[in-house]
Design an enzyme around this catalytic site. Structure first.
Site, mmCIF file in Angstrom:
data_model
loop_
_atom_site.group_PDB
_atom_site.id
_atom_site.type_symbol
_atom_site.label_atom_id
_atom_site.label_comp_id
_atom_site.label_asym_id
_atom_site.label_seq_id
_atom_site.Cartn_x
_atom_site.Cartn_y
_atom_site.Cartn_z
ATOM 1 N N GLY A 13 0.812 -1.218 0.000
ATOM 2 C CA GLY A 13 0.000 0.000 0.000
ATOM 3 C C GLY A 13 0.841 1.262 0.000
ATOM 4 O O GLY A 13 2.065 1.241 0.156
ATOM 5 N N LYS A 164 -12.680 1.585 10.859
ATOM 6 C CA LYS A 164 -11.476 2.030 11.576
ATOM 7 C C LYS A 164 -11.768 2.192 13.070
ATOM 8 O O LYS A 164 -10.913 1.911 13.917
ATOM 9 C CB LYS A 164 -10.952 3.346 10.986
HETATM 10 N N1 LIG Z 1 -4.146 7.351 2.881
HETATM 11 C C1 LIG Z 1 -4.710 8.063 3.834
HETATM 12 O O1 LIG Z 1 -5.005 9.254 3.656
HETATM 13 C C2 LIG Z 1 -4.971 7.430 5.180
HETATM 14 C C3 LIG Z 1 -5.436 8.260 6.225
HETATM 15 C C4 LIG Z 1 -5.658 7.709 7.489
HETATM 16 C C5 LIG Z 1 -5.439 6.361 7.705
HETATM 17 N N2 LIG Z 1 -5.030 5.566 6.681
HETATM 18 C C6 LIG Z 1 -4.814 4.138 6.974
HETATM 19 O O2 LIG Z 1 -3.498 3.817 6.577
HETATM 20 C C7 LIG Z 1 -3.436 2.453 6.154
HETATM 21 C C8 LIG Z 1 -2.856 2.386 4.760
HETATM 22 O O3 LIG Z 1 -3.604 3.237 3.908
HETATM 23 P P1 LIG Z 1 -3.119 3.515 2.401
HETATM 24 O O4 LIG Z 1 -3.634 4.843 2.001
HETATM 25 O O5 LIG Z 1 -1.691 3.230 2.267
HETATM 26 O O6 LIG Z 1 -4.037 2.434 1.640
HETATM 27 P P2 LIG Z 1 -3.700 1.360 0.498
HETATM 28 O O7 LIG Z 1 -2.645 1.864 -0.421
HETATM 29 O O8 LIG Z 1 -5.032 1.003 -0.085
HETATM 30 O O9 LIG Z 1 -3.110 0.147 1.344
HETATM 31 C C9 LIG Z 1 -3.941 -0.735 2.034
HETATM 32 C C10 LIG Z 1 -3.203 -2.045 2.173
HETATM 33 O O10 LIG Z 1 -4.028 -2.956 2.915
HETATM 34 C C11 LIG Z 1 -3.956 -4.221 2.265
HETATM 35 N N3 LIG Z 1 -5.137 -5.051 2.502
HETATM 36 C C12 LIG Z 1 -6.443 -4.736 2.301
HETATM 37 N N4 LIG Z 1 -7.213 -5.799 2.581
HETATM 38 C C13 LIG Z 1 -6.385 -6.798 2.948
HETATM 39 C C14 LIG Z 1 -6.558 -8.158 3.344
HETATM 40 N N5 LIG Z 1 -7.779 -8.721 3.415
HETATM 41 N N6 LIG Z 1 -5.470 -8.884 3.664
HETATM 42 C C15 LIG Z 1 -4.219 -8.355 3.595
HETATM 43 N N7 LIG Z 1 -3.978 -7.084 3.221
HETATM 44 C C16 LIG Z 1 -5.051 -6.334 2.899
HETATM 45 C C17 LIG Z 1 -3.857 -3.885 0.791
HETATM 46 O O11 LIG Z 1 -3.366 -5.014 0.090
HETATM 47 P P3 LIG Z 1 -3.549 -5.164 -1.499
HETATM 48 O O12 LIG Z 1 -2.433 -4.324 -2.091
HETATM 49 O O13 LIG Z 1 -3.387 -6.611 -1.752
HETATM 50 O O14 LIG Z 1 -4.916 -4.645 -1.848
HETATM 51 C C18 LIG Z 1 -2.892 -2.715 0.835
HETATM 52 O O15 LIG Z 1 -1.568 -3.179 0.850
HETATM 53 C C19 LIG Z 1 -4.858 1.914 6.274
HETATM 54 O O16 LIG Z 1 -4.993 1.274 7.519
HETATM 55 C C20 LIG Z 1 -5.722 3.180 6.227
HETATM 56 O O17 LIG Z 1 -6.958 2.995 6.880
HETATM 57 C C21 LIG Z 1 -4.793 6.063 5.423
#
Ligand SMILES: NC(=O)c1ccc[n+]([C@@H]2O[C@H](COP(=O)([O-])OP(=O)(O)OC[C@H]3O[C@@H](n4cnc5c(N)ncnc54)[C@H](OP(=O)(O)O)[C@@H]3O)[C@@H](O)[C@H]2O)c1
Length: 250
Positions: A13, A164
């Site tokens: 991610g 979340k």
């Molecule tokens: N981006 C933001 O603005 C933001 C803000 C606050 C919090 N967050 C939190 O930060 C974290 C990462 O966010 P991100 O923006 O980097 O999102 P992202 O790029 O969509 O990354 C999410 C990751 O979770 C993995 N995942 C989803 N379902 C899964 C499953 N069933 N088993 C194993 N892995 C799984 C995905 O794997 P795949 O690659 O295989 O799909 C991906 O690697 C999350 O917890 C999100 O809630 C993000």
């Protein structure tokens, strides 16, 4: 090399890829979990990072499979748990968002509880687990004691914030009951250059703003800019220094 071994879940991610990069840059050995080891879009950018050929090991792990993370966590000092479904539009919130976020967090912490080498777990939560309640107005100060209201989220069908919130609540309960040293990080909107070749949600929302595409979302975008390097540092600092238990990042 600093000889320390850490694990990052959901390493393909956006946030986790930066975290893996900065950890490798600082000499850590990184065990990184991805859902599909055979998908080059999920793995090639990680394998190409400086230091990866010597100090990055990729493991297959799925949030929905109990014990799936055991092998990756074995021998680690710290686990950075970032894997969680991160999207708004869903036809089946229970299966697509709530089960992987909540049961996945419990699976990850359950594996941590079995492994004595793990000294700290850093769980990536969100301000989505903080601000969605009837108290949150423009003139109030939000602090780390705040949680989103699950009733509020259900009534408004805010499924990602609900996922979340429930995941963080169950993480605190499990970590207290099992003596796990845990920190949560609650970022708001994280943007910056992408290491991975696909668009994550926050990048896609910015792209939609720029190209005028319709965003099917009931969430308003109130963005303060923060670079990915500043963001990823917060995760690493949370490993190195004694800090408060819940880090809100606006
Ligand atoms: N981006 C933001 O603005 C933001 C803000 C606050 C919090 N967050 C939190 O930060 C974290 C990462 O966010 P991100 O923006 O980097 O999102 P992202 O790029 O969509 O990354 C999410 C990751 O979770 C993995 N995942 C989803 N379902 C899964 C499953 N069933 N088993 C194993 N892995 C799984 C995905 O794997 P795949 O690659 O295989 O799909 C991906 O690697 C999350 O917890 C999100 O809630 C993000």
């Amino acid at each position: 090399m600093n000889g320390k071994v850490v694990c990052v879940t959901g390493a393909s991610g956006f946030i986790a890829s930066w975290l893996v990069k900065l950890l490798l840059d600082r000499g850590y050995t990184v065990k990184a979990t991805v859902r599909d080891l055979g998908d080059p879009k999920r793995t090639e950018h990680l394998r190409a990072l400086d230091g990866a050929s010597e100090r990055l090991q990729l493991f297959k792990a799925n949030l929905l499979e109990e014990g799936s993370f055991d092998a990756a966590f074995d021998g680690c000092e710290c686990v950075f748990h970032t894997a969680s479904p991160c999207f708004y539009d869903t036809k089946d919130p229970q299966a697509e968002l709530l089960d992987p976020a909540v049961n996945g967090t419990l699976n990850v912490l359950g594996s941590c509880a079995k492994i004595s080498s793990i000294k700290r777990v850093v769980v990536t939560s969100s301000t989505a687990a903080v601000i969605f309640n009837s108290r949150c107005t423009d003139d109030v100060m939000v602090d780390e004691a705040w949680f989103s209201s699950t009733d509020f989220c259900k009534r408004a069908e805010l499924w990602y914030p609900l996922s979340k919130t429930l995941a963080e609540e169950c993480a605190w309960k499990f970590s207290k009951e099992n003596g796990i040293d845990m920190i949560t990080i609650n970022p708001s909107f994280v943007i910056g250059p992408l290491l991975q070749p696909t668009l994550n949600l926050s990048a896609a929302l910015i792209q939609n703003l720029m190209n005028g595409a319709q965003t099917k979302s009931r969430y308003s975008l109130n963005i303060r800019s923060r670079t990915r390097r500043q963001e990823a540092w917060v995760w690493i600092i949370s490993l190195l220094r004694p800090v408060s238990r819940r880090l809100l990042k606006a």
